[in-house]
Design an enzyme around this catalytic site. Structure first.
Site, PDB file in Angstrom:
ATOM      1  N   LYS A   1       0.833  -1.202   0.000  1.00 14.93           N
ATOM      2  CA  LYS A   1       0.000   0.000   0.000  1.00 14.93           C
ATOM      3  C   LYS A   1       0.879   1.269   0.000  1.00 14.93           C
ATOM      4  O   LYS A   1       2.096   1.191   0.054  1.00 14.93           O
ATOM      5  CB  LYS A   1      -0.936  -0.021   1.206  1.00 14.93           C
ATOM      6  CG  LYS A   1      -1.832  -1.275   1.262  1.00 14.93           C
ATOM      7  CD  LYS A   1      -2.734  -1.363   0.053  1.00 14.93           C
ATOM      8  CE  LYS A   1      -3.871  -2.346   0.134  1.00 14.93           C
ATOM      9  NZ  LYS A   1      -3.558  -3.717   0.461  1.00 14.93           N
TER      10      LYS A   1
HETATM   11  C1  LIG Z   1      -9.651  -3.849  -0.866  1.00 21.84           C
HETATM   12  C2  LIG Z   1      -8.963  -4.422   0.338  1.00 21.84           C
HETATM   13  N1  LIG Z   1      -9.659  -4.539   1.485  1.00 21.84           N
HETATM   14  C3  LIG Z   1      -9.084  -5.031   2.601  1.00 21.84           C
HETATM   15  C4  LIG Z   1      -7.772  -5.450   2.620  1.00 21.84           C
HETATM   16  C5  LIG Z   1      -7.209  -6.035   3.868  1.00 21.84           C
HETATM   17  O1  LIG Z   1      -6.157  -5.303   4.363  1.00 21.84           O
HETATM   18  P1  LIG Z   1      -5.005  -5.997   5.264  1.00 21.84           P
HETATM   19  O2  LIG Z   1      -4.159  -6.814   4.348  1.00 21.84           O
HETATM   20  O3  LIG Z   1      -4.278  -4.809   5.835  1.00 21.84           O
HETATM   21  O4  LIG Z   1      -5.691  -6.800   6.302  1.00 21.84           O
HETATM   22  C6  LIG Z   1      -7.010  -5.342   1.457  1.00 21.84           C
HETATM   23  C7  LIG Z   1      -5.601  -5.753   1.478  1.00 21.84           C
HETATM   24  O5  LIG Z   1      -4.992  -6.210   0.611  1.00 21.84           O
HETATM   25  C8  LIG Z   1      -7.619  -4.817   0.283  1.00 21.84           C
HETATM   26  O6  LIG Z   1      -6.923  -4.719  -0.856  1.00 21.84           O
END
Ligand SMILES: Cc1ncc(COP(=O)(O)O)c(C=O)c1O
Length: 396
Positions: free
Chosen positions: A195
């Site tokens: 990110k």
């Molecule tokens: C659209 C979306 N929602 C939620 C997440 C979940 O985030 P995390 O990996 O920080 O738990 C991601 C992560 O890749 C994502 O791309």
């Protein structure tokens, strides 16, 4: 003839270029080391500083940090009051965590198909799916391009729903001159290494509503209505657990990294935009490839660069083009397998495929190209050369 690497020719690159990658500099490292030498390494003063800086950046009153974007989504689903019998509407074209957070609360995710240009949830499809059980809408800012939030917020107003925007891709994006994070009732961010800002693992929810912020803070700390630092500072031992929560706290170590990363965000967004422009200038002239759009009312944060293959113009399917690009050492990826097509969702909710034709058709043609702020000019050119080589070969 320059043979494809998959046929034994020389690859465009000698080493794999990933589709996303973090950038960590000496300032980031020193910020973390400073916290390691301090009294607080878990949730202490640096968490508060990071939350304040983050809220300031997006223009929200409150920012509540979590141990991951997924935990942040779970917290938002709790704060929105999702519980068994409730429904929440989201897009099928997302990472499964967006829908999973609804299931965690025992509620039912209902999918609404996407717009054919941005691949974001289509507000008209959302309207069709609202029932008396609907409590929330979860738009996702796919690839960094904000969803069409105004009609979604209008629907929410009319039906008394909470909008939880999954902006895991969209830190730094704008919608109609407003920054993502300051628009929806709650906005969720992820700090996973691919990110814009990373804390290793981490997440954040922003909101203007104090009651939602309070519920988010409760949920990330076991449902306990005070935090360890407050109690210790006040010399108190008494606390109450008033709801079922989790340990979803972010650490001071991670927050120090987040703060240092946040300072570089604007520069990194500029670089991502430059890369997007270079790609667009090339792919808009290249038959067989459709570049992602950017609607005039938004500024995308360009987390991903998902091209679509113009399949009727090509002799090969997405899987073959994907394999050929991998062989050239371009670390392509696919975002996303539509959530309702995963075995868990098929088995639990009875999806068979065919329910969301736009998302499913898009999935068949999508390939995400490398897009991260640390890419060099050479990296970008290697991607362009590989696409030119592979698509040129595949064209009818
Ligand atoms: C659209 C979306 N929602 C939620 C997440 C979940 O985030 P995390 O990996 O920080 O738990 C991601 C992560 O890749 C994502 O791309």
């Amino acid at each position: 003839m320059n043979d494809l690497a998959i046929h034994g020719g020389r690859p465009v690159r000698d080493t794999l270029l990933p589709y996303g990658h973090q950038s960590i500099d000496e300032e980031d490292i020193q910020a973390v080391v400073k916290v390691l030498r301090s009294d607080w390494i878990t949730t202490g003063p640096t968490v508060g500083e990071f939350e304040e800086a983050f809220a300031g950046y997006v223009g929200a009153r409150h920012a509540v940090s979590f141990s991951s974007g997924t935990a942040a989504l779970h917290g938002a689903a709790f704060a929105a009051g999702l519980e068994p019998a409730a429904e929440a509407i989201t897009t099928p074209l997302t990472f499964c965590a967006t829908a999973n957070c609804v299931v965690y609360q025992g509620a039912t995710p209902v999918f609404a198909d996407v717009c054919t240009d941005t691949l974001n949830i289509d507000p008209q499809e959302v309207a069709r799916r609202i029932t008396t059980n609907t409590r929330a809408i979860l738009p996702v800012d796919y690839a960094g391009h904000p969803a069409d939030l105004d009609p979604i917020l209008d629907l929410a107003d009319r039906h008394n729903l909470v909008v939880i925007e999954d902006a895991s891709h969209a830190l730094g994006a704008d919608y109609k001159g407003r920054r993502v994070g300051s628009i929806s009732h709650m906005t969720v961010f992820s700090f996973h290494p691919v990110k814009h800002v990373t804390t290793g693992e981490g997440g954040m929810v922003t909101t203007d509503r104090p009651e939602l912020a309070a519920r988010l803070r409760l949920f990330r700390n076991h449902g306990i209505n005070s935090d360890a630092r407050q109690s210790q500072t006040a010399g108190q031992w008494y606390y109450e657990m008033v709801a079922l929560g989790y340990n979803y706290r972010l650490t001071d170590i991670a927050s120090a990294l987040g703060l240092a990363q946040l300072r570089k965000l604007e520069t990194n967004l500029v670089r991502r935009r430059q890369i997007a422009r270079l790609y667009e200038a090339t792919f808009s002239e290249m038959p067989g490839v459709i570049h992602p759009p950017e609607r005039p009312e938004v500024t995308s944060a360009w987390h991903l660069y998902p091209i679509r293959l113009d399949l009727p113009a090509l002799r090969f399917c997405r899987a073959e083009v994907f394999a050929a690009l991998r062989a050239e050492n371009i670390g392509v990826n696919v975002h996303y397998i539509p959530v309702h097509q995963h075995p868990f969702y098929r088995e639990r909710f009875g999806y068979k495929g065919g329910e969301y034709p736009r998302a499913e058709a898009a999935y068949d043609s999508l390939i995400s190209l490398p897009m991260f702020h640390g890419m060099t000019g050479r990296d970008v050119q290697d991607v362009i050369d590989s696409i030119d080589k592979v698509i040129g070969y595949c064209r009818r």
